[in-house]
Design a protein around this motif. Structure first.
Motif, PDB file in Angstrom:
ATOM      1  N   LEU A 191     -44.088 -30.255  -5.038  1.00  0.00           N
ATOM      2  CA  LEU A 191     -43.207 -30.621  -3.929  1.00  0.00           C
ATOM      3  C   LEU A 191     -42.555 -29.398  -3.284  1.00  0.00           C
ATOM      4  N   ALA A 192     -42.165 -28.427  -4.094  1.00  0.00           N
ATOM      5  CA  ALA A 192     -41.458 -27.264  -3.569  1.00  0.00           C
ATOM      6  C   ALA A 192     -42.306 -26.452  -2.600  1.00  0.00           C
ATOM      7  N   SER A 193     -43.616 -26.501  -2.758  1.00  0.00           N
ATOM      8  CA  SER A 193     -44.497 -25.669  -1.941  1.00  0.00           C
ATOM      9  C   SER A 193     -45.160 -26.413  -0.790  1.00  0.00           C
ATOM     10  N   LEU A 194     -44.935 -27.704  -0.686  1.00  0.00           N
ATOM     11  CA  LEU A 194     -45.545 -28.467   0.398  1.00  0.00           C
ATOM     12  C   LEU A 194     -44.997 -28.024   1.746  1.00  0.00           C
ATOM     13  N   GLU A 195     -45.830 -28.094   2.764  1.00  0.00           N
ATOM     14  CA  GLU A 195     -45.380 -27.808   4.115  1.00  0.00           C
ATOM     15  C   GLU A 195     -44.380 -28.879   4.545  1.00  0.00           C
ATOM     16  N   ARG A 196     -43.466 -28.475   5.398  1.00  0.00           N
ATOM     17  CA  ARG A 196     -42.418 -29.397   5.829  1.00  0.00           C
ATOM     18  C   ARG A 196     -42.995 -30.657   6.469  1.00  0.00           C
ATOM     19  N   ASP A 197     -44.012 -30.507   7.324  1.00  0.00           N
ATOM     20  CA  ASP A 197     -44.599 -31.662   7.998  1.00  0.00           C
ATOM     21  C   ASP A 197     -45.219 -32.638   7.009  1.00  0.00           C
ATOM     22  N   GLU A 198     -45.787 -32.099   5.925  1.00  0.00           N
ATOM     23  CA  GLU A 198     -46.380 -32.980   4.917  1.00  0.00           C
ATOM     24  C   GLU A 198     -45.309 -33.770   4.186  1.00  0.00           C
ATOM     25  N   VAL A 199     -44.194 -33.116   3.875  1.00  0.00           N
ATOM     26  CA  VAL A 199     -43.084 -33.817   3.222  1.00  0.00           C
ATOM     27  C   VAL A 199     -42.551 -34.912   4.135  1.00  0.00           C
ATOM     28  N   VAL A 200     -42.419 -34.602   5.417  1.00  0.00           N
ATOM     29  CA  VAL A 200     -41.946 -35.592   6.383  1.00  0.00           C
ATOM     30  C   VAL A 200     -42.891 -36.789   6.421  1.00  0.00           C
ATOM     31  N   ALA A 201     -44.194 -36.521   6.481  1.00  0.00           N
ATOM     32  CA  ALA A 201     -45.180 -37.602   6.541  1.00  0.00           C
ATOM     33  C   ALA A 201     -45.131 -38.480   5.301  1.00  0.00           C
ATOM     34  N   LEU A 202     -44.875 -37.884   4.144  1.00  0.00           N
ATOM     35  CA  LEU A 202     -44.825 -38.640   2.896  1.00  0.00           C
ATOM     36  C   LEU A 202     -43.568 -39.501   2.790  1.00  0.00           C
ATOM     37  N   LEU A 203     -42.445 -38.977   3.254  1.00  0.00           N
ATOM     38  CA  LEU A 203     -41.170 -39.656   3.061  1.00  0.00           C
ATOM     39  C   LEU A 203     -40.793 -40.616   4.190  1.00  0.00           C
ATOM     40  N   ALA A 204     -41.231 -40.307   5.399  1.00  0.00           N
ATOM     41  CA  ALA A 204     -40.768 -41.062   6.562  1.00  0.00           C
ATOM     42  C   ALA A 204     -41.002 -42.570   6.464  1.00  0.00           C
ATOM     43  N   PRO A 205     -42.176 -43.050   6.013  1.00  0.00           N
ATOM     44  CA  PRO A 205     -42.371 -44.507   5.951  1.00  0.00           C
ATOM     45  C   PRO A 205     -41.373 -45.210   5.028  1.00  0.00           C
ATOM     46  N   THR A 206     -41.084 -44.598   3.880  1.00  0.00           N
ATOM     47  CA  THR A 206     -40.142 -45.212   2.946  1.00  0.00           C
ATOM     48  C   THR A 206     -38.737 -45.214   3.522  1.00  0.00           C
ATOM     49  N   VAL A 207     -38.326 -44.101   4.104  1.00  0.00           N
ATOM     50  CA  VAL A 207     -36.999 -44.023   4.706  1.00  0.00           C
ATOM     51  C   VAL A 207     -36.888 -44.994   5.876  1.00  0.00           C
ATOM     52  N   GLN A 208     -37.959 -45.118   6.658  1.00  0.00           N
ATOM     53  CA  GLN A 208     -37.972 -46.074   7.772  1.00  0.00           C
ATOM     54  C   GLN A 208     -37.768 -47.494   7.262  1.00  0.00           C
ATOM     55  N   HIS A 209     -38.419 -47.819   6.162  1.00  0.00           N
ATOM     56  CA  HIS A 209     -38.254 -49.157   5.590  1.00  0.00           C
ATOM     57  C   HIS A 209     -36.815 -49.394   5.138  1.00  0.00           C
TER      58      HIS A 209
END
Length: 219
Positions: A191-209
């Motif tokens: 997780l620490a090394s993931l690109e910011r856009d990838e982290v956003v893509a992974l988290l956004a659907p859950t946060v949206q819900h």
């Protein structure tokens, strides 16, 4: 002549209206420069070791000043800590940008804004101080709760336009809190090394819900 006779501020005493203590040669001079140096050193020390393990003497040594000067400018250790975690005044406006735009992109904007606070040096240092110190002192935990409540929940929740807005904002914030601790505090891989856009893509659907989807209720 003794330190008291020369008007030097005592380490354990109240500064009152006394003039700053005389500093040995080689110490920092100038009120603004000294004050800033103390604050910078305090943030670094609190972030590195937490509130309880940090002393005014270690901060003074890091800043290159006398302990008496810290007491003169900031008072107690608690007062200095409060100053060290003071976030920029534009933070509420930055959080409010989460609500600017279509509702279907709310989760993505919230994730980007939250991560951005941790990637911006102006906000990352005080946030790191709060998070690391919250596990060792009730004062830091109170400051963290205040941040989540006043700076996030009260900014985002009223604009959601859904049922149970405060719970939704809290669920989203808690999800992001766990992420930033793993990514920015503990540096957990990958997780620490993931690109910011990838982290956003992974988290956004859950946060949206959390923010706009149907929340389960006990039957």
């Amino acid at each position: 002549m003794s330190a008291r006779a020369s008007g030097e501020v005592r380490e354990e005493g109240s500064a009152g209206t006394a003039e700053p203590p005389q500093r040995p040669s080689g110490r920092r001079r100038g009120h603004s420069g000294t004050r800033a140096a103390i604050l910078t050193a305090a943030r670094e020390q609190f972030a590195a070791t937490g509130y309880s393990a940090t002393s005014l003497r270690t901060i003074a040594a890091a800043a290159g000043v006398d302990v008496a000067l810290i007491r003169y400018f900031y008072g107690s250790k608690d007062d200095l800590f409060a100053a060290a975690v003071d976030l920029p005044p534009d933070l509420p406006q930055r959080v409010a940008t989460v609500l600017a735009g279509p509702v279907e992109g709310l989760g993505e904007r919230m994730v980007r804004t939250y991560l951005g606070l941790w990637e911006d040096p102006a906000t990352a240092a005080p946030l790191l101080t709060m998070f690391r110190s919250a596990v060792t002192t009730e004062q830091a935990a109170d400051l963290l709760r205040d941040f989540l409540s006043a700076r996030v929940l009260r900014q985002v929740a009223p604009g959601l336009g859904t049922d149970r807005p405060e719970l939704r904002a809290l669920l989203a914030s808690s999800h992001l809190l766990g992420t930033v601790v793993a990514r920015f505090v503990l540096h957990v891989e990958p997780l620490a090394s993931l690109e910011r856009d990838e982290v956003v893509a992974l988290l956004a659907p859950t946060v949206q819900h959390y923010l706009t989807g149907d929340l389960a209720r006990a039957r």
